[in-house]
Design a protein around this motif. Structure first.
Motif, short mmCIF file in Angstrom:
data_model
loop_
_atom_site.label_atom_id
_atom_site.label_comp_id
_atom_site.label_asym_id
_atom_site.label_seq_id
_atom_site.Cartn_x
_atom_site.Cartn_y
_atom_site.Cartn_z
N LEU B 15 0.83 -1.21 0.00
CA LEU B 15 0.00 0.00 0.00
C LEU B 15 0.87 1.25 0.00
CD1 LEU B 15 -3.03 -0.57 2.41
CD2 LEU B 15 -3.08 0.05 0.00
N PHE B 16 1.93 1.23 0.78
CA PHE B 16 2.84 2.37 0.83
C PHE B 16 3.43 2.65 -0.55
CE2 PHE B 16 5.82 5.33 2.52
CZ PHE B 16 6.98 5.14 1.82
N ASP B 18 2.33 1.66 -3.48
CA ASP B 18 1.29 2.06 -4.43
C ASP B 18 0.93 3.52 -4.26
OD1 ASP B 18 -0.44 -1.12 -4.46
OD2 ASP B 18 0.81 -0.17 -5.99
N THR B 19 0.88 3.98 -3.02
CA THR B 19 0.53 5.38 -2.76
C THR B 19 1.67 6.29 -3.17
OG1 THR B 19 -0.69 4.59 -0.84
CG2 THR B 19 -0.34 6.95 -1.01
N LEU B 21 4.36 5.74 -5.18
CA LEU B 21 4.87 5.71 -6.55
C LEU B 21 3.82 6.16 -7.56
CD1 LEU B 21 6.93 2.40 -6.46
CD2 LEU B 21 7.72 4.75 -6.27
N GLY B 22 2.64 6.54 -7.07
CA GLY B 22 1.70 7.19 -7.98
C GLY B 22 0.84 6.23 -8.78
N ALA B 23 0.39 5.15 -8.17
CA ALA B 23 -0.55 4.26 -8.87
C ALA B 23 -1.93 4.89 -8.75
CB ALA B 23 -0.53 2.87 -8.24
N HIS B 24 -2.30 5.68 -9.77
CA HIS B 24 -3.50 6.48 -9.63
C HIS B 24 -4.78 5.67 -9.79
CE1 HIS B 24 -1.47 10.31 -9.40
NE2 HIS B 24 -0.64 9.89 -10.34
N ARG B 25 -4.76 4.71 -10.70
CA ARG B 25 -6.02 4.03 -11.01
C ARG B 25 -6.13 2.68 -10.31
NH1 ARG B 25 -8.46 7.12 -14.76
NH2 ARG B 25 -7.10 8.25 -16.15
N PRO B 27 -4.14 -0.12 -7.64
CA PRO B 27 -3.00 -0.39 -6.74
C PRO B 27 -2.33 -1.69 -7.16
CG PRO B 27 -5.07 -0.94 -5.65
CD PRO B 27 -5.43 -0.41 -7.00
N THR B 30 -0.46 -4.01 -4.53
CA THR B 30 -1.43 -4.62 -3.61
C THR B 30 -2.22 -5.72 -4.31
OG1 THR B 30 -1.63 -2.47 -2.59
CG2 THR B 30 -3.26 -4.11 -1.97
N LEU B 31 -2.59 -5.46 -5.54
CA LEU B 31 -3.34 -6.48 -6.28
C LEU B 31 -2.51 -7.74 -6.51
CD1 LEU B 31 -5.46 -4.89 -9.12
CD2 LEU B 31 -6.20 -6.33 -7.25
N CYS B 34 -2.38 -9.65 -3.30
CA CYS B 34 -3.66 -10.32 -3.01
C CYS B 34 -3.81 -11.58 -3.85
CB CYS B 34 -4.83 -9.38 -3.28
SG CYS B 34 -4.94 -8.04 -2.11
N ILE B 38 -4.13 -15.26 -2.31
CA ILE B 38 -5.32 -16.08 -2.54
C ILE B 38 -4.93 -17.42 -3.15
CG2 ILE B 38 -7.40 -16.27 -3.99
CD1 ILE B 38 -7.84 -13.29 -3.50
#
Lengths: 257, 51
Positions: B15-16, B18-19, B21-25, B27, B30-31, B34, B38
């Motif tokens: 999350l850090f 993604d926030t 480094l500018g993943a605007h649309r 993450p 994180t994906l 996940c 899973i």
């Protein structure tokens, strides 16, 4: 080995996976606003990391600069300033295109010829400039010459082999038409140096700080209104417009190729 | 239990980034995490480990 059926546990597992996947989809859907919120907390460490990294990466450059001669540094500085001016010109062109919402004949970019002022004509101070380019570089009479950011200052009146003489738009006695932000035409009279004077009707809408553009090409900024003298005994207000030319700071001139 | 703590730590790290480094649309990190978690959780019961 067990004969007991594990169906219940498997069913719980599938439900659990479905819930997790649904949560992930919801999180991704709302990510833009979540990110905006999270960035307030992340900004501090990012700035620290960025400045530290820049400091470390620039060590070789700083060391090499320390051993460079003053002349080399001045040349590098000059090159960077010219780059800035060239980019400012391009930005001014693109801004004009955006505001007018149309393309120029050359498409969305204009190539420019760069020139330097060799000297000002001392017999007509603030009237003419001699530029460092001439016939060989494709200059023609009546071409408009401008400063950084496409701000016109003079018009070429004589072309020689490698130099040219450029008469300032603001030279004493010359006239040029400008247009105010409201679209009113201003008949600007050159006051010498970089200043123009114009008479406007008493009911004209013009304020100090307004930009005045060239009427023949409204993308070019001629100057800014610095003062409006409102004399109640006169039939018109007097407007002083300062152009961009400054004999001390204006060194590099441009014209469209 | 330790497994879940590791998942949460990894999630915070992704999350850090993604926030920051500018993943605007989407993450992205994180994906990816996940998906890996899973898949691992799904197949781990079927991994045969001999003792």
């Amino acid at each position: 080995m067990t004969y007991l059926s594990d169906k219940k546990r498997k069913k719980r597992g599938y439900i659990w996976y479905s819930v997790v996947i649904l949560l992930i989809f919801i999180f991704v859907y709302f990510w833009p606003s979540v990110r905006t919120f999270l960035y307030n907390y992340v900004e501090g460490p990012v700035i620290i990391y960025g400045s530290t990294r820049t400091g470390i990466v620039s060590i070789p450059y700083n060391v090499s600069t320390y051993f460079k001669s003053k002349k080399d540094l001045e040349d590098i500085n000059r090159g960077l300033e010219l780059n800035i001016e060239r980019l400012e010109n391009e930005i001014a062109v693109k801004d004009a295109i955006i505001s007018d919402n149309k393309l120029s004949q050359n498409g969305s970019s204009v190539s420019t010829l760069e020139m330097y002022s060799i000297l000002e004509d001392s017999t007509n101070i603030y009237s003419t400039i001699i530029l460092s380019k001439g016939f060989k570089d494709g200059l023609e009479i009546n071409k408009l010459v401008y400063l950084r950011g496409r701000q016109p200052v003079c018009i070429i009146v004589e072309v020689h082999d490698q130099t040219s003489v450029c008469k300032l738009l603001s030279s004493s006695g010359s006239f040029i038409e400008g247009v105010s932000p409201n679209g009113e035409t201003l008949f600007l009279k050159g006051d010498g140096g970089g200043t123009f004077i114009a008479d406007i009707p008493r009911d004209a809408i013009l304020n100090e700080g307004d930009s005045v553009h060239l009427k023949s090409d409204p993308t070019l900024l001629l100057g800014t209104v610095v003062s409006i003298v409102k004399d109640n005994q006169a039939t018109a207000w007097k407007v002083y417009v300062r152009g961009q030319y400054n004999p001390i700071t204006s060194n590099v001139f441009y014209t469209d190729k | 239990m330790l497994r879940y703590i590791i998942y949460i730590i990894l999630l915070l790290i992704t999350l850090f980034f993604d926030t920051a480094l500018g993943a605007h649309r989407v993450p992205v990190f994180t994906l990816i995490l996940c998906v890996i978690v899973i898949i691992y959780e799904f197949i781990s019961p079927y991994i045969y480990t001999s003792r």
